[in-house]
Design a protein around this motif. Structure first.
Motif, mmCIF file in Angstrom:
data_model
loop_
_atom_site.group_PDB
_atom_site.id
_atom_site.type_symbol
_atom_site.label_atom_id
_atom_site.label_comp_id
_atom_site.label_asym_id
_atom_site.label_seq_id
_atom_site.Cartn_x
_atom_site.Cartn_y
_atom_site.Cartn_z
ATOM 1 N N LEU A 52 8.133 -0.127 -0.942
ATOM 2 C CA LEU A 52 7.539 -1.666 -1.509
ATOM 3 C C LEU A 52 6.046 -1.439 -1.455
ATOM 4 N N THR A 53 6.168 -1.931 -2.277
ATOM 5 C CA THR A 53 3.934 -2.260 -2.828
ATOM 6 C C THR A 53 3.350 -3.126 -2.257
ATOM 7 N N CYS A 54 2.389 -3.333 -1.573
ATOM 8 C CA CYS A 54 1.722 -4.991 -1.352
ATOM 9 C C CYS A 54 -0.030 -4.692 -2.323
ATOM 10 N N ALA A 55 -0.182 -4.757 -2.976
ATOM 11 C CA ALA A 55 -1.396 -4.659 -3.410
ATOM 12 C C ALA A 55 -2.058 -5.762 -3.909
ATOM 13 N N ALA A 56 -3.992 -5.793 -2.552
ATOM 14 C CA ALA A 56 -4.310 -6.787 -3.110
ATOM 15 C C ALA A 56 -5.474 -7.428 -3.505
ATOM 16 N N SER A 57 -5.835 -8.186 -4.275
ATOM 17 C CA SER A 57 -7.114 -8.543 -5.265
ATOM 18 C C SER A 57 -7.752 -9.742 -5.097
ATOM 19 N N GLY A 58 -8.689 -9.248 -6.232
ATOM 20 C CA GLY A 58 -8.891 -11.063 -5.806
ATOM 21 C C GLY A 58 -11.058 -10.489 -4.802
ATOM 22 N N ARG A 59 -11.540 -12.122 -5.576
ATOM 23 C CA ARG A 59 -13.045 -11.878 -4.720
ATOM 24 C C ARG A 59 -13.171 -12.012 -3.172
ATOM 25 N N GLY A 87 12.191 4.135 12.922
ATOM 26 C CA GLY A 87 13.100 5.053 12.847
ATOM 27 C C GLY A 87 13.367 4.941 11.219
ATOM 28 N N ARG A 88 13.004 4.111 11.058
ATOM 29 C CA ARG A 88 14.092 3.690 9.858
ATOM 30 C C ARG A 88 12.967 3.589 8.569
ATOM 31 N N PHE A 89 12.141 2.725 8.887
ATOM 32 C CA PHE A 89 10.799 2.464 8.093
ATOM 33 C C PHE A 89 9.724 2.689 8.230
ATOM 34 N N THR A 90 8.620 3.010 7.455
ATOM 35 C CA THR A 90 6.800 3.738 7.791
ATOM 36 C C THR A 90 5.934 2.977 6.852
ATOM 37 N N ILE A 91 5.175 2.266 7.998
ATOM 38 C CA ILE A 91 4.155 1.569 7.362
ATOM 39 C C ILE A 91 3.116 2.220 6.638
ATOM 40 N N SER A 92 2.285 2.088 5.801
ATOM 41 C CA SER A 92 0.794 2.879 5.526
ATOM 42 C C SER A 92 0.228 2.002 4.548
ATOM 43 N N ARG A 93 -0.999 2.199 4.610
ATOM 44 C CA ARG A 93 -2.376 1.582 3.985
ATOM 45 C C ARG A 93 -3.560 3.504 3.466
ATOM 46 N N ASP A 94 -3.835 2.595 1.926
ATOM 47 C CA ASP A 94 -4.512 3.406 1.396
ATOM 48 C C ASP A 94 -5.538 1.822 1.140
ATOM 49 N N ASN A 95 -6.774 2.380 2.216
ATOM 50 C CA ASN A 95 -8.005 1.493 2.064
ATOM 51 C C ASN A 95 -8.626 1.396 0.635
ATOM 52 N N ALA A 96 -9.129 2.387 -0.224
ATOM 53 C CA ALA A 96 -9.667 2.885 -0.828
ATOM 54 C C ALA A 96 -9.125 2.038 -2.218
ATOM 55 N N LYS A 97 -7.575 2.177 -2.345
ATOM 56 C CA LYS A 97 -6.501 0.975 -3.401
ATOM 57 C C LYS A 97 -6.712 0.023 -3.409
ATOM 58 N N ASN A 98 -6.286 -1.067 -0.967
ATOM 59 C CA ASN A 98 -6.956 -1.627 -1.824
ATOM 60 C C ASN A 98 -5.071 -2.488 -1.166
ATOM 61 N N THR A 99 -4.583 -1.241 -0.754
ATOM 62 C CA THR A 99 -2.533 -1.406 -0.587
ATOM 63 C C THR A 99 -1.889 -0.554 0.386
ATOM 64 N N VAL A 100 -1.200 -1.999 0.344
ATOM 65 C CA VAL A 100 -0.151 -0.948 1.768
ATOM 66 C C VAL A 100 1.095 -0.452 1.476
ATOM 67 N N TYR A 101 2.087 -0.013 2.036
ATOM 68 C CA TYR A 101 3.511 0.526 1.542
ATOM 69 C C TYR A 101 4.133 -0.481 2.931
ATOM 70 N N LEU A 102 5.459 0.307 2.765
ATOM 71 C CA LEU A 102 6.385 -0.014 3.252
ATOM 72 C C LEU A 102 7.420 0.801 3.128
ATOM 73 N N GLN A 103 7.824 1.964 3.740
ATOM 74 C CA GLN A 103 8.889 2.807 2.671
ATOM 75 C C GLN A 103 10.157 3.107 4.046
ATOM 76 N N MET A 104 11.247 2.163 3.460
ATOM 77 C CA MET A 104 12.509 1.851 3.954
ATOM 78 C C MET A 104 13.485 3.259 3.865
ATOM 79 N N ASN A 105 14.337 3.422 4.644
ATOM 80 C CA ASN A 105 14.720 4.939 4.402
ATOM 81 C C ASN A 105 16.848 4.519 5.611
ATOM 82 N N SER A 106 17.416 4.854 4.990
ATOM 83 C CA SER A 106 18.560 4.720 5.528
ATOM 84 C C SER A 106 18.308 3.430 5.603
ATOM 85 N N LEU A 107 18.661 1.967 4.880
ATOM 86 C CA LEU A 107 18.244 1.029 4.211
ATOM 87 C C LEU A 107 20.374 0.230 4.225
ATOM 88 N N LYS A 108 20.115 -0.145 4.956
ATOM 89 C CA LYS A 108 21.474 -1.300 5.799
ATOM 90 C C LYS A 108 22.140 -2.708 5.346
#
Length: 119
Positions: free
Chosen positions: A20-27, A69-90
């Protein structure tokens, strides 16, 4: 004003993965995003929204016990974006997933992205 737009959801079989990707935009979104703790939340019909994962501006993370152990959250401040890698989904991960600051700001909720885990 900040807009948060989630994407990347879909239908996946149990054991599968999604990112999953979350992109922030706006003033002022850039300056707000960089200093804020960000969170991924999820909600199913009839239930309260729950906090799934958080990441601080410095990169420290925290997770809901059921996704550790299944999900990993990360962020890229240069892109104003946060991610959620979801593995072994139930199947119980099925929900609409949202991002927001933590603590949340009411006006920042986006439309979310639907994740459905089913065979």
């Amino acid at each position: 004003q900040v807009q948060l737009v989630e994407s990347g959801g879909g239908l996946v079989q149990p054991g599968g993965s999604l990112r999953l990707t979350c992109a922030a935009s706006g003033r002022a979104s850039g300056s707000i995003f960089k200093i804020s703790t960000m969170g991924w939340y999820r909600q199913t019909p009839g239930k309260q929204r729950e906090l799934v994962a958080t990441i601080t501006s410095g990169g420290a993370t925290n997770y809901l016990d059921s996704v550790k152990g299944r999900f990993t959250i990360s962020r890229d401040n240069a892109k104003n974006t946060v991610y959620l890698q979801m593995n072994s989904l139930k199947p119980e991960d099925t929900a609409v997933y949202y991002c927001n600051l933590m603590p949340t700001i009411r006006g920042y909720w986006g439309q979310g992205t639907q994740v459905t885990v089913s065979s």
